[in-house]
Write an enzyme that holds these catalytic residues in place. Structure first.
Site, PDB file in Angstrom:
ATOM      1  N   ARG A  18       0.809  -1.229   0.000  1.00 45.37           N
ATOM      2  CA  ARG A  18       0.000   0.000   0.000  1.00 45.37           C
ATOM      3  C   ARG A  18       0.844   1.283   0.000  1.00 45.37           C
ATOM      4  NH1 ARG A  18      -3.788  -2.115   4.821  1.00 45.37           N
ATOM      5  NH2 ARG A  18      -2.040  -3.577   5.002  1.00 45.37           N
ATOM      6  N   ASP A 109       5.872  -1.748  11.451  1.00 45.66           N
ATOM      7  CA  ASP A 109       5.016  -0.675  10.926  1.00 45.66           C
ATOM      8  C   ASP A 109       4.161  -0.028  12.014  1.00 45.66           C
ATOM      9  OD1 ASP A 109       3.218  -2.739  11.247  1.00 45.66           O
ATOM     10  OD2 ASP A 109       2.329  -2.568   9.247  1.00 45.66           O
ATOM     11  N   GLY A 144      -7.442  -6.055  13.079  1.00 44.68           N
ATOM     12  CA  GLY A 144      -7.949  -7.238  13.754  1.00 44.68           C
ATOM     13  C   GLY A 144      -8.808  -6.828  14.946  1.00 44.68           C
ATOM     14  N   ASN A 232       0.457   1.783   6.990  1.00 49.62           N
ATOM     15  CA  ASN A 232       0.321   0.930   5.815  1.00 49.62           C
ATOM     16  C   ASN A 232       0.409   1.715   4.522  1.00 49.62           C
ATOM     17  OD1 ASN A 232      -0.184  -1.598   7.292  1.00 49.62           O
ATOM     18  ND2 ASN A 232      -1.996  -0.502   7.985  1.00 49.62           N
ATOM     19  N   LYS A 356      32.158  28.203   3.317  1.00 50.12           N
ATOM     20  CA  LYS A 356      32.359  26.763   3.101  1.00 50.12           C
ATOM     21  C   LYS A 356      33.778  26.435   3.503  1.00 50.12           C
ATOM     22  CE  LYS A 356      34.341  24.792   0.053  1.00 50.12           C
ATOM     23  NZ  LYS A 356      35.031  24.417  -1.192  1.00 50.12           N
ATOM     24  N   TYR A 371      31.412  35.620  -0.255  1.00 52.27           N
ATOM     25  CA  TYR A 371      31.687  34.189  -0.280  1.00 52.27           C
ATOM     26  C   TYR A 371      33.054  33.950   0.346  1.00 52.27           C
ATOM     27  CZ  TYR A 371      33.047  29.553  -1.728  1.00 52.27           C
ATOM     28  OH  TYR A 371      33.483  28.264  -1.709  1.00 52.27           O
ATOM     29  N   ASN A 391      38.362  30.708  -4.848  1.00 54.02           N
ATOM     30  CA  ASN A 391      39.074  29.513  -4.400  1.00 54.02           C
ATOM     31  C   ASN A 391      39.235  28.480  -5.494  1.00 54.02           C
ATOM     32  OD1 ASN A 391      36.287  29.105  -4.383  1.00 54.02           O
ATOM     33  ND2 ASN A 391      36.455  27.430  -2.909  1.00 54.02           N
ATOM     34  N   SER A 410      35.113  46.693   0.572  1.00 57.16           N
ATOM     35  CA  SER A 410      34.022  46.063  -0.168  1.00 57.16           C
ATOM     36  C   SER A 410      34.444  45.662  -1.575  1.00 57.16           C
ATOM     37  CB  SER A 410      32.850  47.034  -0.270  1.00 57.16           C
ATOM     38  OG  SER A 410      32.332  47.243   1.020  1.00 57.16           O
TER      39      SER A 410
HETATM   40  C1  UD1 Z   1      -1.782  -6.949  11.574  1.00 58.03           C
HETATM   41  C2  UD1 Z   1      -2.624  -7.892  12.445  1.00 58.03           C
HETATM   42  C3  UD1 Z   1      -3.904  -7.187  12.855  1.00 58.03           C
HETATM   43  C4  UD1 Z   1      -3.567  -5.899  13.569  1.00 58.03           C
HETATM   44  C5  UD1 Z   1      -2.629  -5.021  12.729  1.00 58.03           C
HETATM   45  C6  UD1 Z   1      -2.163  -3.856  13.577  1.00 58.03           C
HETATM   46  C7  UD1 Z   1      -2.220 -10.198  11.749  1.00 58.03           C
HETATM   47  C8  UD1 Z   1      -2.737 -11.343  10.963  1.00 58.03           C
HETATM   48  N1  UD1 Z   1      -2.942  -9.086  11.717  1.00 58.03           N
HETATM   49  O1  UD1 Z   1      -2.532  -6.692  10.401  1.00 58.03           O
HETATM   50  O2  UD1 Z   1      -4.671  -8.005  13.692  1.00 58.03           O
HETATM   51  O3  UD1 Z   1      -4.763  -5.198  13.876  1.00 58.03           O
HETATM   52  O4  UD1 Z   1      -1.481  -5.771  12.311  1.00 58.03           O
HETATM   53  O5  UD1 Z   1      -1.347  -2.951  12.859  1.00 58.03           O
HETATM   54  O6  UD1 Z   1      -1.223 -10.344  12.414  1.00 58.03           O
HETATM   55  N2  UD1 Z   1       4.936  -9.428   8.147  1.00 58.03           N
HETATM   56  C9  UD1 Z   1       5.988 -10.309   8.024  1.00 58.03           C
HETATM   57  N3  UD1 Z   1       5.803 -11.473   7.364  1.00 58.03           N
HETATM   58  C10 UD1 Z   1       4.613 -11.819   6.812  1.00 58.03           C
HETATM   59  C11 UD1 Z   1       3.536 -10.899   6.942  1.00 58.03           C
HETATM   60  C12 UD1 Z   1       3.721  -9.725   7.624  1.00 58.03           C
HETATM   61  O7  UD1 Z   1       7.081 -10.039   8.503  1.00 58.03           O
HETATM   62  O8  UD1 Z   1       4.533 -12.898   6.225  1.00 58.03           O
HETATM   63  C13 UD1 Z   1       5.150  -8.165   8.873  1.00 58.03           C
HETATM   64  C14 UD1 Z   1       4.908  -6.932   8.044  1.00 58.03           C
HETATM   65  O9  UD1 Z   1       6.109  -6.496   7.438  1.00 58.03           O
HETATM   66  C15 UD1 Z   1       4.406  -5.940   9.067  1.00 58.03           C
HETATM   67  C16 UD1 Z   1       3.749  -6.798  10.123  1.00 58.03           C
HETATM   68  O10 UD1 Z   1       4.213  -8.104   9.922  1.00 58.03           O
HETATM   69  O11 UD1 Z   1       5.489  -5.226   9.665  1.00 58.03           O
HETATM   70  C17 UD1 Z   1       2.219  -6.748  10.043  1.00 58.03           C
HETATM   71  O12 UD1 Z   1       1.803  -7.177   8.757  1.00 58.03           O
HETATM   72  P1  UD1 Z   1       0.657  -6.443   7.957  1.00 58.03           P
HETATM   73  O13 UD1 Z   1       0.481  -7.135   6.668  1.00 58.03           O
HETATM   74  O14 UD1 Z   1       0.890  -4.987   7.940  1.00 58.03           O
HETATM   75  O15 UD1 Z   1      -0.572  -6.799   8.902  1.00 58.03           O
HETATM   76  P2  UD1 Z   1      -1.917  -5.983   9.079  1.00 58.03           P
HETATM   77  O16 UD1 Z   1      -2.827  -6.303   7.963  1.00 58.03           O
HETATM   78  O17 UD1 Z   1      -1.631  -4.566   9.358  1.00 58.03           O
HETATM   79 CA    CA Z   2       0.131  -3.253   9.269  1.00 57.90          CA
END
Ligand code: UD1
Ligand code: CA
Length: 462
Positions: A18, A109, A144, A232, A356, A371, A391, A410
Site C-alpha cells: 500500500r 510498521d 484485527g 500501511n 564553506k 563568499y 578559491n 568592499s
Molecule cells: C496486523 C494484524 C492485525 C492488527 C494489525 C495492527 C495479523 C494477521 N494481523 O494486520 O490483527 O490489527 O497488524 O497494525 O497479524 N509481516 C511479516 N511477514 C509476513 C507478513 C507480515 O514479517 O509474512 C510483517 C509486516 O512487514 C508488518 C507486520 O508483519 O510489519 C504486520 O503485517 P501487515 O500485513 O501490515 O498486517 P496488518 O494487515 O496490518
Molecule cells: Ca500493518
C-alpha cells in the site's frame, strides 16, 4: 521482574504494497529515522537478551541499513523467504529463542510505540502466558478485532477480512503487539493453519488457541492510543510524522525550550536543544545537531548536522550544514554556512553570506553578500560587502589565509592561493593576486579619470 530472558521479535518482512514504493516499507522514515529504527531503538531500552528482526522483502537493503548497530550487539536478522503471514514470520525466529524466554512480538510498521507501554506487557508475563496490546478506536476498519466471551475474557482475534458484520462493529482492536511465554507460544503456533480469507498463517490465531487451552490471557492498553497507529500507506505515514513531531516538541518545551508554534517545527534525527533557547516557526532541524542554551533561531531556518553554542543568534532564513557556530555568534538573515564552516565565539555573518570549509576566528565580521570558502580568517578581521575568495581555478581548489585585524574593503576578489598578513588593509574594489604583507595597504584598481562634457548615447529613430 522475572528472571526469564526477554527476546524481542520484530516483524519486518512484508512488502508494504500500500506504500506503492520501491523502498521496503520499514525503511520509510518518521522524523528522519526509519520505521524499523524507531522500533529497534525503543526495544533496546528494554535491554532484551536478543532482538530478532524478521526480514524478507528487500532484506539486503534492510540488513545493510542496520549493519552498524547489529555489529556486536543483541540485534540479529532472520530471513522469511516467503511472506506467508505474521504467524509464519514469528515461527522463523522461534528456533533461536530459549524455552524459558518471554517473547515480545512487535511489528515494524507500528513505530510510535513507547517503552513504558512495552515494559508493562513484559511485566504481565509474571501472571499470564499471553498478553495482547489492544486499543478502543473510533475507526477500527482494516484492523484485527478482539473477541470476548460472556465473561468478557479475551477469546480470539478476527481479521477484518474474516470478520462477520457483527464482529466488524467491535471497536477494540489488535495493535499487532503481543507478548507470550516462549514455551506456550511454540505449542500454539504449531497449531495455526492458513484456512482464512488471505490464506496466511496469522499470528493472531494463537489467541483463540490459547483461550481454548485454558491459558491465562490478558489485554493491556497503551498510555496513549496513537502509540499503536499502524503505517500501511503514505497518509498514515504523514499522520505518524505529525504525532511524533508533536511529541518531540512537547518534550523539548518541557525541558525548557520555547517553541513559538509546536505545530510548525520539524526535528529529524538526533537533536538536542538547550534551555531558554527560542525556536521561531518553520524551522527544520536535522541529523546530529546540538544547540546550546539561550540560542535564538528565527523563522524558516534549516540546521543540519551542526553544533550551535550558547547564546548564538540565528536570524530568519538561514541554512547551516555540517558547521560549528561558537558562542554568541550571529548568523543571518539569509546566510548559508556550508560544510566545514567553523565559527569561533563572537563571529558575525550577515545577509547573503556563504561560507564553506572556512575557519573564522573570534570577533570577525562578514556582514554582507560575501563568499568565504577554503579560508582561514584571524581574530577581529572585517570583511566588507561583496568580498569573494576566488578559491576555484576551474580545476583545483586553493586556500585563502587572512590574518587578524585585517580590513578587507568592499567588493574585493582574493585570488587563491593568497595570504593577507595581520593588520593589513585591502582597498575596496581590489583584485588581490599576490600576498599582502603585515600592516600595509594593498590597492589594485584602475585610477579614477574624468572625461569632461561626456555625451550619453541617444536612442536612434527608426
Ligand atoms: C496486523 C494484524 C492485525 C492488527 C494489525 C495492527 C495479523 C494477521 N494481523 O494486520 O490483527 O490489527 O497488524 O497494525 O497479524 N509481516 C511479516 N511477514 C509476513 C507478513 C507480515 O514479517 O509474512 C510483517 C509486516 O512487514 C508488518 C507486520 O508483519 O510489519 C504486520 O503485517 P501487515 O500485513 O501490515 O498486517 P496488518 O494487515 O496490518
Ligand atoms: Ca500493518
Amino acid at each position: 521482574m522475572s528472571n526469564n530472558p526477554l527476546h524481542v521479535v520484530i516483524l519486518a518482512a512484508g512488502k508494504g504494497s500500500r506504500m506503492h514504493s520501491n523502498t521496503p516499507k520499514v525503511l520509510h522514515k518518521v522524523a528522519g529515522r526509519t520505521l524499523l529504527d524507531h522500533v529497534i531503538t525503543t526495544s533496546l531500552e528494554l535491554e532484551p537478551a536478543q532482538i530478532h528482526v524478521v526480514v524478507g522483502h528487500g532484506k539486503e537493503l534492510v540488513i545493510d541499513e542496520f549493519a552498524d548497530i547489529a555489529n556486536g550487539s543483541s540485534l540479529t536478522f532472520v530471513t522469511q523467504k516467503e511472506q506467508l503471514g505474521t504467524g509464519d514470520a514469528v515461527n522463523h525466529a522461534l528456533p533461536n529463542i530459549p524455552a524459558n524466554a518471554n517473547v515480545l512480538m512487535l511489528t515494524a510498521d507500528v513505530p510510535l510505540i513507547q517503552t513504558n507501554t512495552l515494559r508493562q506487557l513484559v511485566e504481565s508475563m509474571q501472571s499470564h502466558t499471553l498478553t495482547v496490546l489492544t486499543a478502543i478506536v473510533e475507526n477500527p476498519f482494516g484492523l484485527g478485532r478482539i473477541t470476548r466471551d460472556e465473561s468478557q475474557a479475551v477469546s480470539g482475534i478476527v481479521e477484518e477480512k474474516d470478520a462477520s458484520a457483527e464482529q466488524k462493529r467491535i471497536t477494540e482492536i489488535n495493535s499487532g503487539i503481543i507478548c507470550a511465554r516462549k514455551s506456550r507460544l511454540s505449542d500454539w503456533l504449531s497449531q495455526v493453519g492458513n484456512n482464512n480469507n488471505q490464506q496466511e498463517y496469522y499470528l493472531t490465531d494463537v489467541v483463540e488457541i490459547a483461550y481454548k487451552a485454558g491459558d491465562p490471557i490478558t489485554t493491556l492498553q497503551p498510555h496513549e492510543n496513537d502509540e499503536v497507529n499502524g503505517i500501511n500507506d503514505r497518509v498514515q505515514l504523514a499522520a505518524a510524522e505529525r504525532i511524533y513531531q508533536q511529541r518531540l516538541a512537547a518534550q523539548l518545551m518541557r525541558d525548557g525550550v520555547t517553541i513559538i508554534d509546536p505545530s510548525r517545527i520539524d526535528i529529524r534525527g538526533l537533536v538536542s536543544i538547550g534551555a531558554d533557547t527560542i525556536v521561531d516557526v518553520n524551522c527544520v532541524i536535522e541529523g546530529k545537531t546540538q544547540i546550546g542554551n539561550n540560542v535564538q533561531i528565527g523563522p524558516n531556518c534549516h540546521i543540519i548536522n551542526s553544533e550551535i553554542a550558547d547564546g548564538v543568534q540565528i536570524y530568519a532564513n538561514t541554512v547551516i550544514e555540517n558547521a560549528v557556530v561558537g558562542a554568541r555568534s550571529q548568523v543571518g538573515p539569509f546566510a548559508r554556512l556550508r560544510p566545514g564552516s567553523k565559527l569561533a565565539d563572537g563571529v558575525k555573518i550577515g545577509n547573503f553570506v556563504e561560507t564553506k570549509n572556512a575557519q573564522l576566528s573570534f570577533g570577525t565580521k562578514v556582514n554582507h553578500l560575501s563568499y568565504v570558502g577554503d579560508a582561514k580568517v584571524g581574530e577581529n578581521t572585517n570583511i566588507g560587502a561583496g568580498v569573494i575568495t576566488c578559491n576555484y581555478d576551474g580545476a583545483n581548489k586553493h586556500k585563502t589565509e587572512i590574518g587578524k585585524d585585517v580590513f578587507v574593503g568592499s567588493d574585493c576578489q582574493l585570488i587563491a592561493p593568497v595570504k593577507i598578513e595581520d593588520g593589513a588593509t585591502v582597498a575596496a574594489g581590489s583584485t588581490i593576486t599576490s600576498n599582502v604583507a603585515e600592516g600595509v595597504l594593498a590597492i589594485s584598481r584602475g585610477k579614477q579619470r574624468e572625461i569632461k562634457g561626456w555625451q550619453r548615447p541617444v536612442k536612434k529613430n527608426k
